[in-house]
Motif scaffolding. Sequence first.
Motif, PDB file in Angstrom:
ATOM      1  N   PRO A 129     -28.127 -33.535  30.779  1.00  0.00           N
ATOM      2  CA  PRO A 129     -29.414 -32.932  31.144  1.00  0.00           C
ATOM      3  C   PRO A 129     -30.587 -33.900  31.228  1.00  0.00           C
ATOM      4  O   PRO A 129     -31.524 -33.669  31.990  1.00  0.00           O
ATOM      5  CB  PRO A 129     -29.663 -31.906  30.045  1.00  0.00           C
ATOM      6  CG  PRO A 129     -28.383 -31.732  29.328  1.00  0.00           C
ATOM      7  CD  PRO A 129     -27.545 -32.930  29.588  1.00  0.00           C
ATOM      8  N   ASP A 130     -30.549 -34.990  30.455  1.00  0.00           N
ATOM      9  CA  ASP A 130     -31.676 -35.929  30.441  1.00  0.00           C
ATOM     10  C   ASP A 130     -31.477 -37.129  31.357  1.00  0.00           C
ATOM     11  O   ASP A 130     -32.304 -38.048  31.363  1.00  0.00           O
ATOM     12  CB  ASP A 130     -31.936 -36.408  29.008  1.00  0.00           C
ATOM     13  CG  ASP A 130     -32.376 -35.264  28.109  1.00  0.00           C
ATOM     14  OD1 ASP A 130     -33.142 -34.405  28.589  1.00  0.00           O
ATOM     15  OD2 ASP A 130     -31.949 -35.213  26.937  1.00  0.00           O
ATOM     16  N   ALA A 131     -30.406 -37.116  32.168  1.00  0.00           N
ATOM     17  CA  ALA A 131     -30.159 -38.219  33.111  1.00  0.00           C
ATOM     18  C   ALA A 131     -31.039 -38.042  34.352  1.00  0.00           C
ATOM     19  O   ALA A 131     -31.431 -36.928  34.695  1.00  0.00           O
ATOM     20  CB  ALA A 131     -28.686 -38.248  33.508  1.00  0.00           C
ATOM     21  N   ASN A 132     -31.332 -39.161  34.990  1.00  0.00           N
ATOM     22  CA  ASN A 132     -32.132 -39.121  36.214  1.00  0.00           C
ATOM     23  C   ASN A 132     -31.268 -38.732  37.411  1.00  0.00           C
ATOM     24  O   ASN A 132     -30.044 -38.731  37.338  1.00  0.00           O
ATOM     25  CB  ASN A 132     -32.786 -40.483  36.454  1.00  0.00           C
ATOM     26  CG  ASN A 132     -33.792 -40.833  35.380  1.00  0.00           C
ATOM     27  OD1 ASN A 132     -33.667 -41.843  34.701  1.00  0.00           O
ATOM     28  ND2 ASN A 132     -34.804 -40.004  35.192  1.00  0.00           N
ATOM     29  N   VAL A 133     -31.930 -38.418  38.514  1.00  0.00           N
ATOM     30  CA  VAL A 133     -31.268 -38.017  39.756  1.00  0.00           C
ATOM     31  C   VAL A 133     -31.666 -39.006  40.842  1.00  0.00           C
ATOM     32  O   VAL A 133     -32.837 -39.380  40.952  1.00  0.00           O
ATOM     33  CB  VAL A 133     -31.699 -36.587  40.166  1.00  0.00           C
ATOM     34  CG1 VAL A 133     -31.020 -36.163  41.466  1.00  0.00           C
ATOM     35  CG2 VAL A 133     -31.415 -35.596  39.049  1.00  0.00           C
ATOM     36  N   LYS A 134     -30.702 -39.418  41.657  1.00  0.00           N
ATOM     37  CA  LYS A 134     -30.980 -40.359  42.745  1.00  0.00           C
ATOM     38  C   LYS A 134     -31.516 -39.618  43.968  1.00  0.00           C
ATOM     39  O   LYS A 134     -31.251 -38.433  44.166  1.00  0.00           O
ATOM     40  CB  LYS A 134     -29.694 -41.101  43.132  1.00  0.00           C
ATOM     41  CG  LYS A 134     -29.140 -41.970  42.028  1.00  0.00           C
ATOM     42  CD  LYS A 134     -27.828 -42.578  42.460  1.00  0.00           C
ATOM     43  CE  LYS A 134     -27.173 -43.328  41.311  1.00  0.00           C
ATOM     44  NZ  LYS A 134     -25.824 -43.782  41.658  1.00  0.00           N
ATOM     45  N   ARG A 135     -32.218 -40.369  44.803  1.00  0.00           N
ATOM     46  CA  ARG A 135     -32.791 -39.787  46.035  1.00  0.00           C
ATOM     47  C   ARG A 135     -31.697 -39.214  46.939  1.00  0.00           C
ATOM     48  O   ARG A 135     -31.873 -38.144  47.520  1.00  0.00           O
ATOM     49  CB  ARG A 135     -33.606 -40.851  46.768  1.00  0.00           C
ATOM     50  CG  ARG A 135     -34.883 -41.211  46.019  1.00  0.00           C
ATOM     51  CD  ARG A 135     -35.480 -42.534  46.471  1.00  0.00           C
ATOM     52  NE  ARG A 135     -36.024 -42.515  47.813  1.00  0.00           N
ATOM     53  CZ  ARG A 135     -37.313 -42.568  48.113  1.00  0.00           C
ATOM     54  NH1 ARG A 135     -38.211 -42.592  47.143  1.00  0.00           N
ATOM     55  NH2 ARG A 135     -37.725 -42.592  49.348  1.00  0.00           N
ATOM     56  N   SER A 136     -30.565 -39.899  47.045  1.00  0.00           N
ATOM     57  CA  SER A 136     -29.469 -39.400  47.891  1.00  0.00           C
ATOM     58  C   SER A 136     -28.852 -38.137  47.290  1.00  0.00           C
ATOM     59  O   SER A 136     -28.439 -37.228  48.027  1.00  0.00           O
ATOM     60  CB  SER A 136     -28.399 -40.468  48.075  1.00  0.00           C
ATOM     61  OG  SER A 136     -27.861 -40.861  46.820  1.00  0.00           O
ATOM     62  N   GLU A 137     -28.802 -38.055  45.971  1.00  0.00           N
ATOM     63  CA  GLU A 137     -28.228 -36.867  45.315  1.00  0.00           C
ATOM     64  C   GLU A 137     -29.086 -35.628  45.554  1.00  0.00           C
ATOM     65  O   GLU A 137     -28.556 -34.537  45.805  1.00  0.00           O
ATOM     66  CB  GLU A 137     -28.068 -37.122  43.809  1.00  0.00           C
ATOM     67  CG  GLU A 137     -27.024 -38.160  43.481  1.00  0.00           C
ATOM     68  CD  GLU A 137     -27.034 -38.587  42.021  1.00  0.00           C
ATOM     69  OE1 GLU A 137     -25.986 -39.099  41.557  1.00  0.00           O
ATOM     70  OE2 GLU A 137     -28.071 -38.443  41.334  1.00  0.00           O
TER      71      GLU A 137
END
Length: 194
Positions: free
Chosen positions: A94-102
């Motif tokens: 839950p605390d991980a970042n998300v990439k622009r492509s994702e």
Amino acid sequence: MTEDTPHAKEIWWLARQKISMGYPDSTFRPDVLVVRCDLAAMLYRYSDALDYSPSNEDRARYSDVDEKTPHFESIMWLGNSGIADVIAKDTFLPDANVKRSELAQMLYLLDGKPEYHPTARQKNLYPDVAEDTPGALEIWWLASSGVPYSKENGSYGTEEVITRRDVAILFYSLHKVRVKRIQDEKALKAKRKY
């Protein structure tokens, strides 16, 4: 936030839609990185799936998510919808970042994976996006909205993590794609009548 804030229009739109209202001190903080649980809540709000209730199967999907996890129900809905498969398997982090492509891939799934064929111009829009780039189709699909979204050097930055500003821009892009599709469908129906 002022009219001179980069992408103020998209940020204000996001707030008006109640997808992300900002912080209790009345700031938006556009450059703050977005974590997965917060993005799940934003996707959930935009989907208007507010009658969703997690099943026992949903509750068992991620070993690191329980009812104490921020935005628990949104995460459960995201897993149930299949949209979370872009970023999560047995754990959600839950605390991980998300990439622009994702995020582009997730928005495409949220819109029901519409049929889309990129133009040659769209395929050449970002120098770092090619046919074999993960999320290329979805990135080009969002670009068809006409909403500008590139780095200063013209690249998309597929592996960079998203900020709150990025969320506003890409959700607004999805909105514009949907509006255009509805307008095209109405025009086609009107043409068929005559």
